[in-house]
Design a protein around this motif. Structure first.
Motif, PDB file in Angstrom:
ATOM      1  N   CYS A  11       0.823  -1.225   0.000  1.00  0.00           N
ATOM      2  CA  CYS A  11       0.000   0.000   0.000  1.00  0.00           C
ATOM      3  C   CYS A  11       0.844   1.256   0.000  1.00  0.00           C
ATOM      4  O   CYS A  11       0.349   2.335  -0.348  1.00  0.00           O
ATOM      5  CB  CYS A  11      -0.921   0.002   1.214  1.00  0.00           C
ATOM      6  N   ASP A  12       2.101   1.140   0.400  1.00  0.00           N
ATOM      7  CA  ASP A  12       2.954   2.343   0.403  1.00  0.00           C
ATOM      8  C   ASP A  12       3.959   2.309  -0.745  1.00  0.00           C
ATOM      9  O   ASP A  12       4.856   3.155  -0.805  1.00  0.00           O
ATOM     10  CB  ASP A  12       3.689   2.459   1.746  1.00  0.00           C
ATOM     11  N   ASN A  40      -5.650  10.053   3.128  1.00  0.00           N
ATOM     12  CA  ASN A  40      -5.111   9.842   4.487  1.00  0.00           C
ATOM     13  C   ASN A  40      -4.398   8.501   4.564  1.00  0.00           C
ATOM     14  O   ASN A  40      -3.336   8.392   5.165  1.00  0.00           O
ATOM     15  CB  ASN A  40      -6.267   9.866   5.504  1.00  0.00           C
ATOM     16  N   ARG A  41      -4.978   7.480   3.888  1.00  0.00           N
ATOM     17  CA  ARG A  41      -4.352   6.153   3.995  1.00  0.00           C
ATOM     18  C   ARG A  41      -4.839   5.277   2.844  1.00  0.00           C
ATOM     19  O   ARG A  41      -5.999   5.369   2.453  1.00  0.00           O
ATOM     20  CB  ARG A  41      -4.768   5.507   5.316  1.00  0.00           C
ATOM     21  N   ILE A  42      -3.924   4.483   2.313  1.00  0.00           N
ATOM     22  CA  ILE A  42      -4.304   3.461   1.335  1.00  0.00           C
ATOM     23  C   ILE A  42      -4.578   2.196   2.141  1.00  0.00           C
ATOM     24  O   ILE A  42      -3.654   1.629   2.743  1.00  0.00           O
ATOM     25  CB  ILE A  42      -3.199   3.231   0.295  1.00  0.00           C
ATOM     26  N   LEU A  64      -9.701  12.259   3.977  1.00  0.00           N
ATOM     27  CA  LEU A  64     -10.162  13.203   5.002  1.00  0.00           C
ATOM     28  C   LEU A  64     -10.571  14.511   4.321  1.00  0.00           C
ATOM     29  O   LEU A  64      -9.914  14.957   3.365  1.00  0.00           O
ATOM     30  CB  LEU A  64      -9.056  13.483   6.030  1.00  0.00           C
ATOM     31  N   PHE A  84      -9.042  17.264  13.749  1.00  0.00           N
ATOM     32  CA  PHE A  84      -9.879  16.362  14.554  1.00  0.00           C
ATOM     33  C   PHE A  84     -10.862  17.179  15.400  1.00  0.00           C
ATOM     34  O   PHE A  84     -12.044  16.877  15.508  1.00  0.00           O
ATOM     35  CB  PHE A  84      -8.944  15.536  15.455  1.00  0.00           C
ATOM     36  N   GLU A  90     -14.620  11.832   7.333  1.00  0.00           N
ATOM     37  CA  GLU A  90     -13.805  10.848   6.624  1.00  0.00           C
ATOM     38  C   GLU A  90     -14.538  10.370   5.381  1.00  0.00           C
ATOM     39  O   GLU A  90     -15.768  10.276   5.369  1.00  0.00           O
ATOM     40  CB  GLU A  90     -13.556   9.647   7.544  1.00  0.00           C
ATOM     41  N   ASP A 116     -16.840  12.141  12.063  1.00  0.00           N
ATOM     42  CA  ASP A 116     -16.334  11.425  13.227  1.00  0.00           C
ATOM     43  C   ASP A 116     -17.427  11.419  14.289  1.00  0.00           C
ATOM     44  O   ASP A 116     -18.331  12.267  14.267  1.00  0.00           O
ATOM     45  CB  ASP A 116     -15.077  12.156  13.746  1.00  0.00           C
ATOM     46  N   ASP A 120     -16.086  10.733  20.078  1.00  0.00           N
ATOM     47  CA  ASP A 120     -14.636  10.837  19.816  1.00  0.00           C
ATOM     48  C   ASP A 120     -14.166  12.277  19.990  1.00  0.00           C
ATOM     49  O   ASP A 120     -13.165  12.565  20.625  1.00  0.00           O
ATOM     50  CB  ASP A 120     -14.349  10.408  18.361  1.00  0.00           C
TER      51      ASP A 120
ATOM     52  N   GLY B  31      -1.633   0.892   4.433  1.00  0.00           N
ATOM     53  CA  GLY B  31      -0.442   1.732   4.343  1.00  0.00           C
ATOM     54  C   GLY B  31      -0.349   2.715   5.495  1.00  0.00           C
ATOM     55  O   GLY B  31      -1.128   2.664   6.447  1.00  0.00           O
ATOM     56  N   LYS B  32       0.571   3.647   5.339  1.00  0.00           N
ATOM     57  CA  LYS B  32       0.817   4.610   6.433  1.00  0.00           C
ATOM     58  C   LYS B  32      -0.335   5.610   6.529  1.00  0.00           C
ATOM     59  O   LYS B  32      -1.045   5.874   5.546  1.00  0.00           O
ATOM     60  CB  LYS B  32       2.130   5.366   6.162  1.00  0.00           C
ATOM     61  N   ILE B  33      -0.532   6.138   7.732  1.00  0.00           N
ATOM     62  CA  ILE B  33      -1.560   7.162   7.968  1.00  0.00           C
ATOM     63  C   ILE B  33      -0.897   8.525   7.800  1.00  0.00           C
ATOM     64  O   ILE B  33       0.136   8.797   8.425  1.00  0.00           O
ATOM     65  CB  ILE B  33      -2.140   7.025   9.392  1.00  0.00           C
ATOM     66  N   ARG B  34      -1.428   9.360   6.925  1.00  0.00           N
ATOM     67  CA  ARG B  34      -0.804  10.663   6.622  1.00  0.00           C
ATOM     68  C   ARG B  34      -1.251  11.769   7.574  1.00  0.00           C
ATOM     69  O   ARG B  34      -0.523  12.732   7.771  1.00  0.00           O
ATOM     70  CB  ARG B  34      -1.121  11.053   5.176  1.00  0.00           C
ATOM     71  N   TYR B  35      -2.418  11.643   8.169  1.00  0.00           N
ATOM     72  CA  TYR B  35      -2.889  12.715   9.072  1.00  0.00           C
ATOM     73  C   TYR B  35      -3.291  12.106  10.416  1.00  0.00           C
ATOM     74  O   TYR B  35      -2.501  12.107  11.355  1.00  0.00           O
ATOM     75  CB  TYR B  35      -4.063  13.468   8.441  1.00  0.00           C
ATOM     76  N   PHE B  36      -4.462  11.580  10.487  1.00  0.00           N
ATOM     77  CA  PHE B  36      -4.889  10.909  11.724  1.00  0.00           C
ATOM     78  C   PHE B  36      -6.017   9.948  11.377  1.00  0.00           C
ATOM     79  O   PHE B  36      -6.628  10.054  10.316  1.00  0.00           O
ATOM     80  CB  PHE B  36      -5.371  11.936  12.779  1.00  0.00           C
ATOM     81  N   LYS B  37      -6.260   9.037  12.263  1.00  0.00           N
ATOM     82  CA  LYS B  37      -7.281   8.004  12.011  1.00  0.00           C
ATOM     83  C   LYS B  37      -8.513   8.371  12.807  1.00  0.00           C
ATOM     84  O   LYS B  37      -8.425   8.683  13.996  1.00  0.00           O
ATOM     85  CB  LYS B  37      -6.734   6.648  12.456  1.00  0.00           C
ATOM     86  N   ILE B  38      -9.713   8.384  12.163  1.00  0.00           N
ATOM     87  CA  ILE B  38     -10.915   8.627  12.977  1.00  0.00           C
ATOM     88  C   ILE B  38     -11.753   7.356  12.975  1.00  0.00           C
ATOM     89  O   ILE B  38     -11.550   6.501  12.115  1.00  0.00           O
ATOM     90  CB  ILE B  38     -11.775   9.803  12.455  1.00  0.00           C
TER      91      ILE B  38
END
Lengths: 248, 38
Positions: A11-12, A40-42, A64, A84, A90, A116, A120, B31-38
């Motif tokens: 993924c990276d 934000n993430r793959i 995000l 946040f 998201e 969110d 949280d 993969g890596k988290i670029r900001y933050f996880k919600i």
């Protein structure tokens, strides 16, 4: 011995990141409402070989929301991801791409977004204002008041509301309604609008001028309204379709 | 049960000893988290 199959794409890995960038740009280019989203993430990547220099990629992406409205000319790289404590939103997207002779193209995409949870946000920031429904009566009243306030003071074009982007309500220690909304310039000045508002129509596509307003209304203990509207200037090819007229 | 035990013993011996300090590669996804996880 037959050559060992290539290791699964990570993924990276650069190829995954390149595909994700094409996917996120496609998603933002084909979105007509709300805000731009950033990667934000793959979450997952799957490759389906189709033949020489031809493969299908399936990506699961975690995006995000940024603070840039979708009509803003600001490049995505310069758009700040909503923090946040601003009550982040998201986006989960599944995207199908083709990599043909090294050229990536999106074949299909499907996304859904969600804010969110309030728990949280309040766990980290007990007094942070939370997202409110866009048809909340206080939200609608604040948007109307803010736009009228701007139009009553400006010497420029009379602005009409396109859509409410987001709204948050804080209940204590003071009662505050914060709103963000997209606007468009009309063919009237604010003075002309006072005389004949019916004549004030949005500018035609080849002259359109979109903008964005933020407003904060302190309701209690005392009333106080702050409004800030900025027009982007004409952006050739950028159009706005009223909600409900969208092609999915 | 004899077969199972034998298989387990074989499997035990077949395990390739890992060199000292071996760090398994990170899983390919997510993969890596670029900001933050919600």
């Amino acid at each position: 011995a037959p050559a060992a199959p290539p290791p699964p794409l990570g993924c990276d890995d650069p190829e995954s990141e390149a595909a994700a960038e094409v996917a996120v740009n496609y998603i933002n280019d084909h979105s007509h409402h709300g805000y731009k989203f950033a990667l934000n993430r793959i979450e997952q990547v799957r490759v389906l070989p189709q033949g020489p220099n031809n493969e299908i990629l399936f990506l699961e992406l975690d995006l995000l929301e940024t603070t840039c409205h979708i009509l803003s000319p600001t490049p995505l790289a310069n758009c700040t991801v909503r923090s946040f404590t601003e009550h982040a939103v998201e986006g989960d997207c599944d995207v199908k791409l083709q990599n043909l002779d090294g050229k990536l193209s999106v074949l299909a995409s499907k996304c859904h977004s969600h804010a969110d949870s309030s728990e949280d946000v309040h766990q980290l920031c007990p007094d942070c204002p939370l997202l409110a429904s866009l048809n909340n009566t206080e939200v609608l009243a604040t948007v109307t008041t803010a736009l009228n306030d701007h139009n009553s003071k400006t010497h420029d074009a009379y602005l009409r509301l396109l859509e409410i982007g987001r709204a948050r309500i804080q209940n204590h220690p003071v009662h505050v309604v914060s709103v963000e909304f997209a606007v468009a310039a009309t063919n009237c000045t604010a003075e002309e609008a006072k005389v004949n508002l019916e004549a004030c129509q949005l500018l035609p596509e080849d002259q359109s001028n979109f903008g964005f307003c933020t407003a904060t209304a302190v309701m209690r203990p005392s009333q106080n309204l702050q409004v800030d509207c900025q027009l982007y200037g004409h952006q050739p090819g950028v159009t706005y379709s009223q909600p409900g007229q969208d092609t999915s | 049960s004899v077969a199972k035990r034998a298989a387990a013993e074989v499997a035990q011996h077949d395990k390739v000893p890992r060199p000292v300090g071996f760090v398994p590669p990170p899983p390919p996804c997510p993969g890596k988290i670029r900001y933050f996880k919600i």
